[in-house]
Design a protein around this motif. Sequence first.
Motif, PDB file in Angstrom:
ATOM      1  N   ASP A   1       0.832  -1.209   0.000  1.00 50.42           N
ATOM      2  CA  ASP A   1       0.000   0.000   0.000  1.00 50.42           C
ATOM      3  C   ASP A   1       0.865   1.258   0.000  1.00 50.42           C
ATOM      4  OD1 ASP A   1      -2.416  -1.415   0.058  1.00 50.42           O
ATOM      5  OD2 ASP A   1      -2.504  -1.410   2.241  1.00 50.42           O
ATOM      6  N   MET A   2       1.912   1.243   0.819  1.00 57.01           N
ATOM      7  CA  MET A   2       2.811   2.405   0.882  1.00 57.01           C
ATOM      8  C   MET A   2       3.491   2.624  -0.466  1.00 57.01           C
ATOM      9  SD  MET A   2       2.773   4.069   3.768  1.00 57.01           S
ATOM     10  CE  MET A   2       4.332   4.965   3.823  1.00 57.01           C
TER      11      MET A   2
ATOM     12  N   GLU B   1       0.935   3.978  -2.953  1.00 55.06           N
ATOM     13  CA  GLU B   1       0.562   5.356  -2.612  1.00 55.06           C
ATOM     14  C   GLU B   1       1.651   6.361  -2.982  1.00 55.06           C
ATOM     15  OE1 GLU B   1      -1.935   8.203  -0.240  1.00 55.06           O
ATOM     16  OE2 GLU B   1      -2.371   6.272  -1.130  1.00 55.06           O
ATOM     17  N   HIS B   2       2.914   5.969  -2.795  1.00 50.38           N
ATOM     18  CA  HIS B   2       4.011   6.932  -2.932  1.00 50.38           C
ATOM     19  C   HIS B   2       4.987   6.617  -4.056  1.00 50.38           C
ATOM     20  CE1 HIS B   2       2.649   8.910   0.678  1.00 50.38           C
ATOM     21  NE2 HIS B   2       2.550   7.732   1.241  1.00 50.38           N
ATOM     22  N   GLY B   3       4.803   5.488  -4.750  1.00 50.42           N
ATOM     23  CA  GLY B   3       5.609   5.180  -5.923  1.00 50.42           C
ATOM     24  C   GLY B   3       7.014   4.677  -5.644  1.00 50.42           C
ATOM     25  N   LYS B   4       7.314   4.376  -4.381  1.00 49.34           N
ATOM     26  CA  LYS B   4       8.638   3.875  -4.018  1.00 49.34           C
ATOM     27  C   LYS B   4       8.500   2.876  -2.884  1.00 49.34           C
ATOM     28  CE  LYS B   4      11.244   8.025  -5.185  1.00 49.34           C
ATOM     29  NZ  LYS B   4      12.180   9.028  -4.692  1.00 49.34           N
ATOM     30  N   GLU B   5       9.501   1.992  -2.770  1.00 47.24           N
ATOM     31  CA  GLU B   5       9.551   1.039  -1.669  1.00 47.24           C
ATOM     32  C   GLU B   5       9.753   1.795  -0.356  1.00 47.24           C
ATOM     33  OE1 GLU B   5       9.311  -2.398  -1.919  1.00 47.24           O
ATOM     34  OE2 GLU B   5       8.930  -2.151  -4.057  1.00 47.24           O
ATOM     35  N   ALA B   6       9.341   1.163   0.744  1.00 46.19           N
ATOM     36  CA  ALA B   6       9.422   1.799   2.062  1.00 46.19           C
ATOM     37  C   ALA B   6      10.830   2.292   2.383  1.00 46.19           C
ATOM     38  CB  ALA B   6       8.926   0.832   3.140  1.00 46.19           C
ATOM     39  N   GLY B   7      11.836   1.466   2.126  1.00 50.92           N
ATOM     40  CA  GLY B   7      13.212   1.859   2.426  1.00 50.92           C
ATOM     41  C   GLY B   7      13.631   3.131   1.701  1.00 50.92           C
ATOM     42  N   GLU B   8      13.209   3.266   0.449  1.00 46.28           N
ATOM     43  CA  GLU B   8      13.526   4.474  -0.313  1.00 46.28           C
ATOM     44  C   GLU B   8      12.790   5.682   0.251  1.00 46.28           C
ATOM     45  OE1 GLU B   8      13.613   4.056  -4.741  1.00 46.28           O
ATOM     46  OE2 GLU B   8      12.865   2.035  -4.244  1.00 46.28           O
ATOM     47  N   LEU B   9      11.558   5.466   0.679  1.00 40.40           N
ATOM     48  CA  LEU B   9      10.768   6.560   1.250  1.00 40.40           C
ATOM     49  C   LEU B   9      11.400   7.082   2.539  1.00 40.40           C
ATOM     50  CD1 LEU B   9       7.184   5.135   0.664  1.00 40.40           C
ATOM     51  CD2 LEU B   9       8.244   7.076  -0.531  1.00 40.40           C
ATOM     52  N   VAL B  10      11.941   6.175   3.352  1.00 36.26           N
ATOM     53  CA  VAL B  10      12.607   6.594   4.587  1.00 36.26           C
ATOM     54  C   VAL B  10      13.805   7.466   4.248  1.00 36.26           C
ATOM     55  CG1 VAL B  10      13.899   5.826   6.622  1.00 36.26           C
ATOM     56  CG2 VAL B  10      11.829   4.615   5.937  1.00 36.26           C
ATOM     57  N   VAL B  11      14.574   7.062   3.244  1.00 34.98           N
ATOM     58  CA  VAL B  11      15.746   7.838   2.832  1.00 34.98           C
ATOM     59  C   VAL B  11      15.304   9.202   2.291  1.00 34.98           C
ATOM     60  CG1 VAL B  11      17.650   7.952   1.169  1.00 34.98           C
ATOM     61  CG2 VAL B  11      17.189   5.823   2.389  1.00 34.98           C
ATOM     62  N   ASP B  12      14.260   9.208   1.446  1.00 38.84           N
ATOM     63  CA  ASP B  12      13.793  10.457   0.835  1.00 38.84           C
ATOM     64  C   ASP B  12      13.198  11.434   1.848  1.00 38.84           C
ATOM     65  OD1 ASP B  12      14.544   9.402  -1.587  1.00 38.84           O
ATOM     66  OD2 ASP B  12      12.500   9.153  -2.359  1.00 38.84           O
ATOM     67  N   PHE B  13      12.370  10.930   2.749  1.00 41.24           N
ATOM     68  CA  PHE B  13      11.606  11.795   3.647  1.00 41.24           C
ATOM     69  C   PHE B  13      12.156  11.873   5.065  1.00 41.24           C
ATOM     70  CE2 PHE B  13       8.162  10.433   0.644  1.00 41.24           C
ATOM     71  CZ  PHE B  13       7.948  11.676   0.075  1.00 41.24           C
TER      72      PHE B  13
ATOM     73  N   ARG C   1      12.844   9.384   8.726  1.00 38.50           N
ATOM     74  CA  ARG C   1      12.025   8.452   9.513  1.00 38.50           C
ATOM     75  C   ARG C   1      10.749   9.118  10.030  1.00 38.50           C
ATOM     76  NH1 ARG C   1      10.774   3.566   9.833  1.00 38.50           N
ATOM     77  NH2 ARG C   1      12.911   2.900   9.655  1.00 38.50           N
ATOM     78  N   GLU C   2      10.859  10.342  10.546  1.00 32.61           N
ATOM     79  CA  GLU C   2       9.688  10.996  11.142  1.00 32.61           C
ATOM     80  C   GLU C   2       8.580  11.232  10.118  1.00 32.61           C
ATOM     81  OE1 GLU C   2       8.769  15.233  13.226  1.00 32.61           O
ATOM     82  OE2 GLU C   2      10.554  14.175  13.934  1.00 32.61           O
ATOM     83  N   ARG C   3       8.924  11.782   8.970  1.00 32.49           N
ATOM     84  CA  ARG C   3       7.908  12.037   7.927  1.00 32.49           C
ATOM     85  C   ARG C   3       7.372  10.723   7.372  1.00 32.49           C
ATOM     86  NH1 ARG C   3       3.525  13.804   6.413  1.00 32.49           N
ATOM     87  NH2 ARG C   3       3.248  14.224   4.205  1.00 32.49           N
ATOM     88  N   PHE C   4       8.244   9.733   7.204  1.00 30.85           N
ATOM     89  CA  PHE C   4       7.793   8.430   6.727  1.00 30.85           C
ATOM     90  C   PHE C   4       6.733   7.865   7.670  1.00 30.85           C
ATOM     91  CE2 PHE C   4       8.136   3.767   6.850  1.00 30.85           C
ATOM     92  CZ  PHE C   4       7.755   3.481   5.539  1.00 30.85           C
ATOM     93  N   GLN C   5       6.967   7.953   8.973  1.00 29.29           N
ATOM     94  CA  GLN C   5       5.995   7.430   9.929  1.00 29.29           C
ATOM     95  C   GLN C   5       4.687   8.214   9.898  1.00 29.29           C
ATOM     96  OE1 GLN C   5       8.263   7.078  13.659  1.00 29.29           O
ATOM     97  NE2 GLN C   5       8.261   4.868  13.281  1.00 29.29           N
ATOM     98  N   GLU C   6       4.759   9.504   9.628  1.00 26.09           N
ATOM     99  CA  GLU C   6       3.531  10.295   9.456  1.00 26.09           C
ATOM    100  C   GLU C   6       2.746   9.782   8.253  1.00 26.09           C
ATOM    101  OE1 GLU C   6       4.870  14.328   9.074  1.00 26.09           O
ATOM    102  OE2 GLU C   6       5.418  14.474  11.195  1.00 26.09           O
ATOM    103  N   LEU C   7       3.458   9.494   7.163  1.00 30.61           N
ATOM    104  CA  LEU C   7       2.802   8.964   5.958  1.00 30.61           C
ATOM    105  C   LEU C   7       2.170   7.600   6.234  1.00 30.61           C
ATOM    106  CD1 LEU C   7       5.488   9.915   3.283  1.00 30.61           C
ATOM    107  CD2 LEU C   7       3.278  11.050   3.685  1.00 30.61           C
ATOM    108  N   GLU C   8       2.873   6.754   7.003  1.00 37.87           N
ATOM    109  CA  GLU C   8       2.311   5.450   7.372  1.00 37.87           C
ATOM    110  C   GLU C   8       1.013   5.631   8.158  1.00 37.87           C
ATOM    111  OE1 GLU C   8       5.458   1.967   8.076  1.00 37.87           O
ATOM    112  OE2 GLU C   8       5.796   3.681   9.405  1.00 37.87           O
ATOM    113  N   TYR C   9       1.053   6.506   9.142  1.00 38.03           N
ATOM    114  CA  TYR C   9      -0.125   6.755   9.976  1.00 38.03           C
ATOM    115  C   TYR C   9      -1.299   7.238   9.113  1.00 38.03           C
ATOM    116  CZ  TYR C   9      -3.225   8.770  13.451  1.00 38.03           C
ATOM    117  OH  TYR C   9      -4.325   9.067  14.203  1.00 38.03           O
TER     118      TYR C   9
END
Length: 171
Positions: free
Chosen positions: A39-40, A43-55, A57-65
């Motif tokens: 789902d992540m 929704e965001h066009g990238k794997e979770a690990g890439e999203l953490v690097v891009d955004f 950890r804090e913003r990534f967790q906001e997106l997860e929530y």
Amino acid sequence: MSTNGPVLVLVGPPGSGKSTIGKMAAERLGVGFRDFDDDMTAEHGKEAGELVVDFGRERFQELEYELLVRVLPKHDGVLALGGGTPTAPGVPELLNPYHVVFLDVDLEHLLKREGLVALHPWLLPNPRAHLRQMLTDRRPIYTEVADAIVPTNGRAPEDILEDVLAAMPVR
């Protein structure tokens, strides 16, 4: 337990078997299966690990929530959360109404899981140290959100599935 939303939510570290057991449980229960990491990515066009690097950890967790708020009431099957999803602020409270099972695995068994490091390159250069710290940090949260804990160390998926299903409330 909530009447709207997943009949079962699986939590645990990467490599604990959430997707494997989740698919098996969904088939046995005659419901759909959903992998929150997928789902992540959708929704965001990238794997979770890439999203953490891009955004970060804090913003990534906001997106997860934010995504989990939308997914939970709409999915009435089995939901496998990302390994870190339960650690995001506010997520433990979101999970309260649902039946959550923690698939528990120890460090030695995680290290034996084929392909784990390739799937999670953030574990490099020292997978043992990263996994040990991750388990230490996350285990209390997994335990807190779970209605049941099912050990997976060295066990066949069919045996794990039986314990997961036995832990579910009568519907």
